[in-house]
Design an enzyme around this catalytic site. Structure first.
Site, PDB file in Angstrom:
ATOM      1  N   CYS A 139       0.750  -1.139  -0.223  1.00 56.41           N
ATOM      2  CA  CYS A 139       0.228   0.134  -0.016  1.00 56.41           C
ATOM      3  C   CYS A 139       0.716   1.457  -0.145  1.00 56.41           C
ATOM      4  CB  CYS A 139      -0.948   0.392   1.177  1.00 56.41           C
ATOM      5  SG  CYS A 139      -1.941   1.499   1.662  1.00 56.41           S
ATOM      6  N   VAL A 140       0.392   2.039  -1.376  1.00 61.12           N
ATOM      7  CA  VAL A 140       1.294   3.008  -1.351  1.00 61.12           C
ATOM      8  C   VAL A 140       0.175   5.138  -0.774  1.00 61.12           C
ATOM      9  CG1 VAL A 140       2.770   5.135  -2.490  1.00 61.12           C
ATOM     10  CG2 VAL A 140       2.457   2.435  -3.070  1.00 61.12           C
ATOM     11  N   ALA A 150       6.288   1.825  -4.984  1.00 55.60           N
ATOM     12  CA  ALA A 150       5.981   0.316  -4.932  1.00 55.60           C
ATOM     13  C   ALA A 150       7.535  -1.384  -5.468  1.00 55.60           C
ATOM     14  CB  ALA A 150       4.410  -0.132  -6.139  1.00 55.60           C
ATOM     15  N   LEU A 388      -5.233 -13.897   1.877  1.00 51.63           N
ATOM     16  CA  LEU A 388      -5.827 -12.762   3.170  1.00 51.63           C
ATOM     17  C   LEU A 388      -6.133 -12.076   1.990  1.00 51.63           C
ATOM     18  CD1 LEU A 388      -4.818 -14.013   5.831  1.00 51.63           C
ATOM     19  CD2 LEU A 388      -6.598 -14.644   4.920  1.00 51.63           C
TER      20      LEU A 388
HETATM   21  S1  MYA Z   1      -1.891  -6.658  -4.108  1.00 56.10           S
HETATM   22  C1  MYA Z   1      -3.131  -5.386  -3.085  1.00 56.10           C
HETATM   23  C2  MYA Z   1      -2.384  -3.638  -3.721  1.00 56.10           C
HETATM   24  N1  MYA Z   1      -2.458  -2.715  -3.253  1.00 56.10           N
HETATM   25  C3  MYA Z   1      -3.747  -2.492  -3.596  1.00 56.10           C
HETATM   26  O1  MYA Z   1      -3.895  -2.041  -4.598  1.00 56.10           O
HETATM   27  C4  MYA Z   1      -3.574  -1.335  -2.642  1.00 56.10           C
HETATM   28  C5  MYA Z   1      -3.988   0.291  -3.409  1.00 56.10           C
HETATM   29  N2  MYA Z   1      -2.866   0.628  -4.275  1.00 56.10           N
HETATM   30  C6  MYA Z   1      -1.281   0.852  -3.972  1.00 56.10           C
HETATM   31  O2  MYA Z   1      -0.785   1.542  -2.804  1.00 56.10           O
HETATM   32  C7  MYA Z   1      -0.702   1.488  -4.870  1.00 56.10           C
HETATM   33  O3  MYA Z   1      -1.159   1.709  -6.351  1.00 56.10           O
HETATM   34  C8  MYA Z   1       0.229   0.656  -5.590  1.00 56.10           C
HETATM   35  C9  MYA Z   1       1.287   0.564  -6.522  1.00 56.10           C
HETATM   36  C10 MYA Z   1       1.309   0.312  -3.484  1.00 56.10           C
HETATM   37  C11 MYA Z   1      -0.567  -0.863  -5.411  1.00 56.10           C
HETATM   38  N3  MYA Z   1       1.639  -5.716  -7.092  1.00 56.10           N
HETATM   39  O4  MYA Z   1       4.398   3.293  -6.719  1.00 56.10           O
HETATM   40  P1  MYA Z   1       4.267   2.879  -8.348  1.00 56.10           P
HETATM   41  C12 MYA Z   1       3.603  -1.944 -10.213  1.00 56.10           C
HETATM   42  C13 MYA Z   1       2.368  -5.764  -7.920  1.00 56.10           C
HETATM   43  O5  MYA Z   1       4.154   4.471  -8.881  1.00 56.10           O
HETATM   44  P2  MYA Z   1       1.363   3.475  -7.144  1.00 56.10           P
HETATM   45  C14 MYA Z   1      -1.116  -6.995  -3.157  1.00 56.10           C
HETATM   46  O6  MYA Z   1      -1.075  -6.398  -1.899  1.00 56.10           O
HETATM   47  C15 MYA Z   1       3.097  -1.471 -11.879  1.00 56.10           C
HETATM   48  O7  MYA Z   1       2.914  -3.162 -12.862  1.00 56.10           O
HETATM   49  N4  MYA Z   1       2.932  -4.655  -8.431  1.00 56.10           N
HETATM   50  O8  MYA Z   1       2.966   2.046  -8.289  1.00 56.10           O
HETATM   51  C16 MYA Z   1       0.048  -8.045  -3.372  1.00 56.10           C
HETATM   52  C17 MYA Z   1       4.636  -0.518 -11.110  1.00 56.10           C
HETATM   53  O9  MYA Z   1       5.306  -1.636 -12.169  1.00 56.10           O
HETATM   54  P3  MYA Z   1       5.478  -1.480 -13.413  1.00 56.10           P
HETATM   55  C18 MYA Z   1       2.187  -4.010  -8.687  1.00 56.10           C
HETATM   56  O10 MYA Z   1      -0.234   3.068  -8.296  1.00 56.10           O
HETATM   57  C19 MYA Z   1       1.278  -6.978  -3.711  1.00 56.10           C
HETATM   58  C20 MYA Z   1       5.082  -0.043 -10.835  1.00 56.10           C
HETATM   59  O11 MYA Z   1       4.648  -1.119  -9.496  1.00 56.10           O
HETATM   60  C21 MYA Z   1       0.874  -3.649  -8.176  1.00 56.10           C
HETATM   61  O12 MYA Z   1       2.109   4.555  -6.786  1.00 56.10           O
HETATM   62  C22 MYA Z   1       2.754  -8.039  -4.719  1.00 56.10           C
HETATM   63  C23 MYA Z   1       4.289   0.818 -10.483  1.00 56.10           C
HETATM   64  O13 MYA Z   1       5.070   1.144  -9.667  1.00 56.10           O
HETATM   65  C24 MYA Z   1       0.236  -4.755  -7.307  1.00 56.10           C
HETATM   66  N5  MYA Z   1      -0.378  -5.055  -6.909  1.00 56.10           N
HETATM   67  O14 MYA Z   1       1.789   1.648  -6.080  1.00 56.10           O
HETATM   68  C25 MYA Z   1       3.803  -7.355  -4.538  1.00 56.10           C
HETATM   69  N6  MYA Z   1       0.091  -2.616  -8.555  1.00 56.10           N
HETATM   70  O15 MYA Z   1       5.979  -0.441 -14.504  1.00 56.10           O
HETATM   71  C26 MYA Z   1       5.113  -8.111  -5.690  1.00 56.10           C
HETATM   72  C27 MYA Z   1       1.293  -1.945  -9.358  1.00 56.10           C
HETATM   73  O16 MYA Z   1       6.836  -2.937 -14.375  1.00 56.10           O
HETATM   74  C28 MYA Z   1       5.779  -9.138  -4.511  1.00 56.10           C
HETATM   75  N7  MYA Z   1       2.284  -2.533  -9.296  1.00 56.10           N
HETATM   76  O17 MYA Z   1       4.846  -2.440 -14.742  1.00 56.10           O
HETATM   77  C29 MYA Z   1       6.378 -10.358  -5.371  1.00 56.10           C
HETATM   78  C30 MYA Z   1       7.935 -11.040  -4.396  1.00 56.10           C
HETATM   79  C31 MYA Z   1       8.370 -10.784  -3.833  1.00 56.10           C
HETATM   80  C32 MYA Z   1       8.917 -11.160  -2.761  1.00 56.10           C
HETATM   81  C33 MYA Z   1      10.253 -11.957  -3.341  1.00 56.10           C
HETATM   82  C34 MYA Z   1      10.495 -13.101  -2.471  1.00 56.10           C
HETATM   83  C35 MYA Z   1      11.637 -13.917  -3.116  1.00 56.10           C
HETATM   84  O1  JJ1 Z   2     -16.913  -6.686  -4.397  1.00 53.48           O
HETATM   85  C1  JJ1 Z   2     -16.278  -6.740  -5.725  1.00 53.48           C
HETATM   86  N1  JJ1 Z   2     -17.987  -5.710  -6.510  1.00 53.48           N
HETATM   87  C2  JJ1 Z   2     -19.226  -5.385  -5.925  1.00 53.48           C
HETATM   88  C3  JJ1 Z   2     -19.137  -4.192  -5.683  1.00 53.48           C
HETATM   89  C4  JJ1 Z   2     -19.241  -3.879  -7.015  1.00 53.48           C
HETATM   90  C5  JJ1 Z   2     -19.291  -2.330  -7.050  1.00 53.48           C
HETATM   91  C6  JJ1 Z   2     -18.834  -1.698  -7.712  1.00 53.48           C
HETATM   92  N2  JJ1 Z   2     -18.025  -1.559  -8.747  1.00 53.48           N
HETATM   93  C7  JJ1 Z   2     -19.763  -6.651  -7.039  1.00 53.48           C
HETATM   94  N3  JJ1 Z   2     -21.411  -7.021  -6.705  1.00 53.48           N
HETATM   95  C8  JJ1 Z   2     -22.318  -7.405  -7.505  1.00 53.48           C
HETATM   96  C9  JJ1 Z   2     -22.846  -8.319  -6.629  1.00 53.48           C
HETATM   97  C10 JJ1 Z   2     -24.645  -9.009  -6.934  1.00 53.48           C
HETATM   98  C11 JJ1 Z   2     -24.959  -9.275  -5.730  1.00 53.48           C
HETATM   99  C12 JJ1 Z   2     -26.139 -10.376  -6.468  1.00 53.48           C
HETATM  100  C13 JJ1 Z   2     -25.782 -11.490  -7.761  1.00 53.48           C
HETATM  101  C14 JJ1 Z   2     -24.674 -11.376  -8.394  1.00 53.48           C
HETATM  102  C15 JJ1 Z   2     -24.035 -10.355  -8.389  1.00 53.48           C
HETATM  103  O2  JJ1 Z   2     -19.693  -7.263  -8.236  1.00 53.48           O
HETATM  104  C16 JJ1 Z   2     -14.952  -6.723  -6.148  1.00 53.48           C
HETATM  105  C17 JJ1 Z   2     -15.414  -8.246  -6.726  1.00 53.48           C
HETATM  106  O3  JJ1 Z   2     -16.790  -8.967  -7.456  1.00 53.48           O
HETATM  107  N4  JJ1 Z   2     -14.155  -6.679  -5.160  1.00 53.48           N
HETATM  108  C18 JJ1 Z   2     -13.756  -5.131  -6.158  1.00 53.48           C
HETATM  109  O4  JJ1 Z   2     -13.281  -5.379  -7.163  1.00 53.48           O
HETATM  110  C19 JJ1 Z   2     -12.003  -5.431  -4.654  1.00 53.48           C
HETATM  111  C20 JJ1 Z   2     -10.837  -5.510  -5.977  1.00 53.48           C
HETATM  112  C21 JJ1 Z   2     -10.458  -6.683  -6.217  1.00 53.48           C
HETATM  113  C22 JJ1 Z   2      -9.361  -7.253  -6.561  1.00 53.48           C
HETATM  114  C23 JJ1 Z   2      -8.443  -7.960  -4.665  1.00 53.48           C
HETATM  115  C24 JJ1 Z   2      -6.883  -7.040  -5.085  1.00 53.48           C
HETATM  116  C25 JJ1 Z   2      -6.080  -8.352  -3.997  1.00 53.48           C
HETATM  117  C26 JJ1 Z   2      -4.865  -7.822  -3.533  1.00 53.48           C
HETATM  118  C27 JJ1 Z   2      -4.581  -9.136  -2.705  1.00 53.48           C
HETATM  119  O5  JJ1 Z   2      -3.169  -8.824  -1.635  1.00 53.48           O
END
Ligand code: MYA
Ligand code: JJ1
Length: 388
Positions: A139-140, A150, A388
């Site tokens: 998360c950022v 990220a 999770l």
């Molecule tokens: S998934 C949940 C991710 N969190 C969110 O979606 C929360 C809301 N969003 C944010 O906080 C930001 O938008 C985040 C990106 C932090 C996601 N996984 O810093 P940037 C790449 C991997 O300018 P921001 C979870 O938690 C993107 O493609 N990479 O972007 C699992 C681009 O790279 P490239 C991601 O939007 C996480 C670069 O980052 C993701 O300010 C697993 C841009 O960076 C994403 N979800 O920040 C992480 N989103 O140019 C990987 C964007 O190449 C783990 N990017 O396309 C890998 C294993 C590490 C361990 C290894 C051990 C051996």
């Molecule tokens: O919850 C989600 N969608 C809901 C709400 C949509 C609101 C408008 N965008 C949805 N609702 C429909 C329900 C309906 C109930 C009766 C029967 C038919 C369907 O579709 C979605 C998943 O579907 N959630 C998200 O988009 C949250 C993000 C999902 C990506 C998660 C990344 C996780 C990171 C892991 O580390």
């Protein structure tokens, strides 16, 4: 296109469908002495912090960062609202490393503005059990997005995982990155249809009224399976045997021992709920179902601020039909006042979703492995892993 991910040992889009590439590690393990000893550089205004999740104030800071800046749906109507108790559970499994709970603070104000975590897990891919890190809670802060923070955070957690002699990771994301091992669909089962419609989570179906909708989703007051009860500490050995045997059929699944089962599956109030079927005749544990609690904040609604959601976790059926077991899980969740029961189409879930009146959501979840190649994209039903 993916300036960062192109440099990483992950499956690349150009290699999709190339059957000549072997399954397994993409780059070899390097000697620990070759792992960089110092943290990666952050932009000069920021500093690394290792978060002590036992500390109440630190936990509150993490909770606040995620509550205000973590994952939203595509229309920004809902945002995941992991509770503090949930975060403590998710981040302190057996053998966890505090050094994998990484924050970024503003140097001057000490405000927490970014976060990423890892926890250790043994994950089996076909016949190989691999020590991995499960990466989550990246998360950022909204005001610091798109500044390439990220990639630095991912490189830093990779370094700290390597320092523990672990070279692979598993993670999920709602966005497409190079390259998913599988792409799964979210499904939703309405428990409180009126509220779901009021807050815009779901819409009234065609030719439906609110009262017909309420009737459609009505559930019995009590569960129907004889011997259905909450899991207890004494059940850990039996549940471990049951779940290990069940998970052995999937291509990718956790390799749980009794300590893992105690941590991940024993009920924890408002975090994880687990039920099993103990045969009234033999007293054997024959079936199991579980869900975890992950509310979402409802953004900008006058009447409601949170959506109480249950997420299907690990379910095992050997004697009770999976359909009946999951119907009992729905009954329990309804009685506990959840608004919606969510599930992915992984494991055998597709066999009950339609019949139990789940509908497909607008969200997908992509599964990834770091430094481990899978030759073909997996069907969701080949996945036995829930993150999770
Ligand atoms: S998934 C949940 C991710 N969190 C969110 O979606 C929360 C809301 N969003 C944010 O906080 C930001 O938008 C985040 C990106 C932090 C996601 N996984 O810093 P940037 C790449 C991997 O300018 P921001 C979870 O938690 C993107 O493609 N990479 O972007 C699992 C681009 O790279 P490239 C991601 O939007 C996480 C670069 O980052 C993701 O300010 C697993 C841009 O960076 C994403 N979800 O920040 C992480 N989103 O140019 C990987 C964007 O190449 C783990 N990017 O396309 C890998 C294993 C590490 C361990 C290894 C051990 C051996
Ligand atoms: O919850 C989600 N969608 C809901 C709400 C949509 C609101 C408008 N965008 C949805 N609702 C429909 C329900 C309906 C109930 C009766 C029967 C038919 C369907 O579709 C979605 C998943 O579907 N959630 C998200 O988009 C949250 C993000 C999902 C990506 C998660 C990344 C996780 C990171 C892991 O580390």
């Amino acid at each position: 296109k993916h300036k960062f991910w192109e440099t990483q040992p992950v499956g690349q889009f150009k290699d999709v469908g190339d059957t000549s590439l072997p399954e397994g590690p993409i780059e070899p393990t390097t000697p620990l002495s070759e792992v960089k000893q110092e943290p990666y550089n952050l932009p000069s205004l920021y500093e690394w912090t290792t978060c002590d999740i036992d500390d109440e104030d630190t936990c509150t800071e993490i909770y606040n960062l995620l509550t205000n800046n973590y994952v939203e749906d595509d229309e920004n109507m809902f945002r995941f609202n992991y509770s503090k108790e949930f975060l403590r559970w998710a981040l302190r499994p057996p053998g966890y490393f505090k050094s994998w709970h990484i924050g970024v603070r503003v140097k001057v104000s000490k405000k927490l503005v970014a976060f990423i975590t890892g926890v250790p897990a043994k994950i089996r891919v076909r016949d190989e059990v691999v020590n991995m890190a499960e990466i989550n809670f990246l998360c950022v802060h909204k005001k610091l997005r798109s500044k390439r923070l990220a990639p630095v955070m991912i490189k830093e957690i990779t370094r700290r995982v390597h320092l523990e002699n672990i070279w692979q990771a598993a993670y999920t994301a709602g966005v497409v990155l190079p390259t998913p091992i599988s792409t799964c669909q979210y499904w939703h089962r309405s428990l409180n249809p009126k509220k779901l419609i009021d807050v815009g989570f779901s819409r009234l179906g065609a030719r439906m009224t609110i009262s017909r909708t309420i009737k459609l989703y009505k559930l019995p007051e009590s569960t129907v399976t004889p011997g259905f009860r909450k899991m207890e500490l004494r059940d850990v050995p039996a549940v471990t045997r049951l779940i290990r045997n069940y998970l052995s059929q999937f291509v990718v699944a956790p390799d749980f021992d009794e300590n893992d089962v105690e941590h991940w599956l024993l009920p924890t109030e408002n975090v994880v709920d687990s039920y099993l079927v103990e045969s009234p005749e033999t007293h054997e544990v024959t079936d199991f179902c579980s869900f975890y609690t992950l509310p979402s904040s409802i953004l900008g609604n006058q009447n409601y601020s949170t959506l109480k959601a249950a997420y299907s976790y690990y379910n095992v059926s050997t004697q009770t039909p999976l359909l009946q077991l999951m119907n009992d899980a729905l009954i329990v969740a309804k009685r506990k006042d959840y608004d919606v029961f969510n599930a992915l189409d992984i494991m055998q879930n597709a066999s009950f979703l339609k019949e139990l009146k789940f509908g497909p959501g607008d969200g997908q979840l992509h599964y990834y492995l770091y430094n481990y190649r899978i030759r073909h994209t997996l069907k969701p039903s080949e996945l036995g892993l829930v993150l999770l």
